[in-house]
Design a protein around this motif. Structure first.
Motif, PDB file in Angstrom:
ATOM      1  N   VAL A  48       1.276  -0.952   0.008  1.00 18.05           N
ATOM      2  CA  VAL A  48       0.298  -0.147  -0.106  1.00 18.05           C
ATOM      3  C   VAL A  48       0.902   1.317  -0.137  1.00 18.05           C
ATOM      4  CG1 VAL A  48      -1.637   1.227   1.200  1.00 18.05           C
ATOM      5  CG2 VAL A  48      -1.895  -1.079   0.684  1.00 18.05           C
ATOM      6  N   LEU A  49       2.063   1.471   0.448  1.00 17.60           N
ATOM      7  CA  LEU A  49       2.227   2.087   0.695  1.00 17.60           C
ATOM      8  C   LEU A  49       3.308   2.118  -0.149  1.00 17.60           C
ATOM      9  CD1 LEU A  49       3.723   2.493   4.471  1.00 17.60           C
ATOM     10  CD2 LEU A  49       2.363   3.530   3.046  1.00 17.60           C
ATOM     11  N   HIS A  50       4.133   1.008  -0.924  1.00 18.80           N
ATOM     12  CA  HIS A  50       4.292   1.894  -2.573  1.00 18.80           C
ATOM     13  C   HIS A  50       3.848   2.105  -3.317  1.00 18.80           C
ATOM     14  CE1 HIS A  50       7.099   0.491  -5.748  1.00 18.80           C
ATOM     15  NE2 HIS A  50       6.037  -0.017  -6.040  1.00 18.80           N
ATOM     16  N   THR A  51       2.585   1.720  -3.281  1.00 21.84           N
ATOM     17  CA  THR A  51       1.456   2.374  -4.200  1.00 21.84           C
ATOM     18  C   THR A  51       1.683   3.021  -4.100  1.00 21.84           C
ATOM     19  OG1 THR A  51       0.567   0.356  -4.306  1.00 21.84           O
ATOM     20  CG2 THR A  51      -0.793   1.837  -5.636  1.00 21.84           C
ATOM     21  N   LEU A  68      -0.276  13.421   0.211  1.00 22.44           N
ATOM     22  CA  LEU A  68      -0.107  12.053   0.729  1.00 22.44           C
ATOM     23  C   LEU A  68       0.911  10.843   0.199  1.00 22.44           C
ATOM     24  CD1 LEU A  68      -2.165   9.382   2.012  1.00 22.44           C
ATOM     25  CD2 LEU A  68      -3.218   9.500  -0.406  1.00 22.44           C
ATOM     26  N   ARG A  69       1.262  11.397  -0.840  1.00 21.41           N
ATOM     27  CA  ARG A  69       2.596  10.954  -1.397  1.00 21.41           C
ATOM     28  C   ARG A  69       4.154  11.371  -0.433  1.00 21.41           C
ATOM     29  NH1 ARG A  69       3.575  13.232  -5.710  1.00 21.41           N
ATOM     30  NH2 ARG A  69       2.040  12.265  -6.888  1.00 21.41           N
ATOM     31  N   ARG A  70       3.866  11.766  -0.226  1.00 22.19           N
ATOM     32  CA  ARG A  70       5.077  12.835   0.843  1.00 22.19           C
ATOM     33  C   ARG A  70       5.058  11.960   2.695  1.00 22.19           C
ATOM     34  NH1 ARG A  70       4.848  17.460  -1.066  1.00 22.19           N
ATOM     35  NH2 ARG A  70       2.786  18.259   0.342  1.00 22.19           N
ATOM     36  N   VAL A  71       3.873  11.308   3.095  1.00 18.97           N
ATOM     37  CA  VAL A  71       3.495  10.460   4.222  1.00 18.97           C
ATOM     38  C   VAL A  71       3.417   9.357   3.805  1.00 18.97           C
ATOM     39  CG1 VAL A  71       1.559   9.860   5.307  1.00 18.97           C
ATOM     40  CG2 VAL A  71       1.995  12.411   4.372  1.00 18.97           C
ATOM     41  N   ALA A  72       3.163   9.042   2.463  1.00 21.15           N
ATOM     42  CA  ALA A  72       4.072   7.285   2.268  1.00 21.15           C
ATOM     43  C   ALA A  72       5.161   7.150   2.289  1.00 21.15           C
ATOM     44  CB  ALA A  72       3.138   6.854   1.179  1.00 21.15           C
ATOM     45  N   VAL A 105       7.626   8.860   3.913  1.00 19.64           N
ATOM     46  CA  VAL A 105       8.106   8.677   5.448  1.00 19.64           C
ATOM     47  C   VAL A 105       7.847   7.201   6.072  1.00 19.64           C
ATOM     48  CG1 VAL A 105       8.274   9.985   7.720  1.00 19.64           C
ATOM     49  CG2 VAL A 105       7.791  11.506   4.972  1.00 19.64           C
ATOM     50  N   GLY A 106       6.797   6.988   5.578  1.00 22.27           N
ATOM     51  CA  GLY A 106       5.809   6.049   6.412  1.00 22.27           C
ATOM     52  C   GLY A 106       6.402   5.145   5.884  1.00 22.27           C
ATOM     53  N   PHE A 107       7.010   4.489   5.055  1.00 23.60           N
ATOM     54  CA  PHE A 107       7.987   3.347   4.126  1.00 23.60           C
ATOM     55  C   PHE A 107       8.795   2.922   5.330  1.00 23.60           C
ATOM     56  CE2 PHE A 107       9.401   0.900   1.367  1.00 23.60           C
ATOM     57  CZ  PHE A 107       7.989  -0.290   0.253  1.00 23.60           C
ATOM     58  N   PHE A 108       9.166   4.050   6.032  1.00 24.44           N
ATOM     59  CA  PHE A 108      10.820   3.390   6.300  1.00 24.44           C
ATOM     60  C   PHE A 108      10.341   3.051   8.570  1.00 24.44           C
ATOM     61  CE2 PHE A 108      12.446   6.523   3.321  1.00 24.44           C
ATOM     62  CZ  PHE A 108      12.986   5.744   2.786  1.00 24.44           C
ATOM     63  N   TRP A 109       8.892   3.370   8.094  1.00 26.84           N
ATOM     64  CA  TRP A 109       8.520   3.271   9.712  1.00 26.84           C
ATOM     65  C   TRP A 109       7.724   1.427   9.244  1.00 26.84           C
ATOM     66  CZ3 TRP A 109       9.351   5.325  13.987  1.00 26.84           C
ATOM     67  CH2 TRP A 109       9.592   6.051  14.122  1.00 26.84           C
ATOM     68  N   ILE A 110       7.537   0.918   8.746  1.00 26.24           N
ATOM     69  CA  ILE A 110       7.001  -0.302   8.452  1.00 26.24           C
ATOM     70  C   ILE A 110       7.525  -1.197   9.808  1.00 26.24           C
ATOM     71  CG2 ILE A 110       6.783  -2.277   6.999  1.00 26.24           C
ATOM     72  CD1 ILE A 110       6.449  -0.285   4.600  1.00 26.24           C
ATOM     73  N   PRO A 111       8.606  -1.493   9.377  1.00 27.55           N
ATOM     74  CA  PRO A 111       9.092  -2.384  10.665  1.00 27.55           C
ATOM     75  C   PRO A 111       8.734  -2.188  11.972  1.00 27.55           C
ATOM     76  CG  PRO A 111      10.843  -1.627   9.646  1.00 27.55           C
ATOM     77  CD  PRO A 111       9.992  -0.749   8.878  1.00 27.55           C
ATOM     78  N   ALA A 112       8.283  -1.102  12.653  1.00 25.10           N
ATOM     79  CA  ALA A 112       8.089  -0.386  13.350  1.00 25.10           C
ATOM     80  C   ALA A 112       6.264  -0.746  13.830  1.00 25.10           C
ATOM     81  CB  ALA A 112       8.274   1.135  14.130  1.00 25.10           C
ATOM     82  N   ALA A 113       5.948  -0.507  13.198  1.00 16.16           N
ATOM     83  CA  ALA A 113       4.414  -1.104  12.804  1.00 16.16           C
ATOM     84  C   ALA A 113       4.348  -2.046  12.843  1.00 16.16           C
ATOM     85  CB  ALA A 113       3.958  -0.228  11.640  1.00 16.16           C
ATOM     86  N   THR A 114       4.786  -2.450  12.120  1.00 13.30           N
ATOM     87  CA  THR A 114       4.676  -4.236  12.276  1.00 13.30           C
ATOM     88  C   THR A 114       4.864  -4.600  12.870  1.00 13.30           C
ATOM     89  OG1 THR A 114       5.524  -4.433  10.289  1.00 13.30           O
ATOM     90  CG2 THR A 114       5.635  -6.630  10.806  1.00 13.30           C
TER      91      THR A 114
END
Length: 204
Positions: free
Chosen positions: A154-157, A167-171, A173-182
């Motif tokens: 989803v974030l890659h998309t 929304l693209r900027r948030v995604a 930034v969020g991509f780098f937080w995937i390990p923490a969110a998981t």
């Protein structure tokens, strides 16, 4: 522009590697879990009294989940959905490593598919913990890999396709937080299981 063979060096540099590898690894793990569950379901159909290797105790085992109504949401065993979904995930990963570039509509549909998979997983987590009150080991493996796949796809998309810039900027930034969110998702599931089922008490 200097080339190696017929492929520009810039293409090989820009080609994403982390995403397809993530899809391949999680897809392989998910496919293995779905295959194990499918074989266990076949064994139960052949002999309802068979003792499956994943049945460790009353609290941890596969039989109750596979034999439940929740284990066949659409009228057939859930693991069949897993076989199809994880095969698709692996195919996308292999295609990306081979240099394939998928259209925006494909990523949109793929994101919807991973969101649907996560929704089904969340529903089954709730059913397992609060209704069936038993944890299926192979099901938990599926939970573990579905969560990060949802985030990365989803974030890659969102960061790669034509969506509003904020929304693209948030995604991005969020991509780098995937390990923490998981990890947070894993902790939430573990806490719910402990509070409702006293999982630790099963071992100590």
């Amino acid at each position: 522009m200097r080339q190696t063979g017929s492929v520009p060096l810039t293409d090989s540099v820009r080609r994403p590697v982390g995403l397809p590898i993530t899809l391949l690894v999680t897809g392989a793990i998910g496919l293995l879990a779905s295959l194990a569950l499918t074989l266990d379901k076949i064994a139960l159909l052949e002999n309802p009294n068979v003792q499956l290797g994943c049945n460790f105790s009353v609290l941890i085992g596969c039989s109750d989940n596979l034999n439940s109504v929740q284990g066949s949401v659409f009228g057939f065993p859930n693991p069949i959905l897993g076989l199809v979904f994880w095969a698709a995930v692996i195919t996308v990963g292999v295609g990306m490593l081979a240099g394939a570039r998928f259209a925006g509509w494909f990523w949109a549909l793929f994101s919807i598919g991973t969101a649907a998979a996560l929704a089904l997983v969340v529903w089954f987590i709730i059913q397992s913990i609060f209704v069936l009150r038993v944890l299926c080991p192979w099901c938990m493996v599926t939970w573990v890999v579905t969560i990060p796949v949802f985030f990365v796809v989803v974030l890659h998309t969102l960061r790669s396709e034509p969506v509003p810039a904020p929304l693209r900027r948030v995604a991005s930034v969020g991509f780098f937080w995937i390990p923490a969110a998981t990890l947070v998702c894993y902790v939430v599931i573990a806490v719910l299981a402990q509070v409702q089922l006293d999982v630790l008490g099963e071992f100590f």
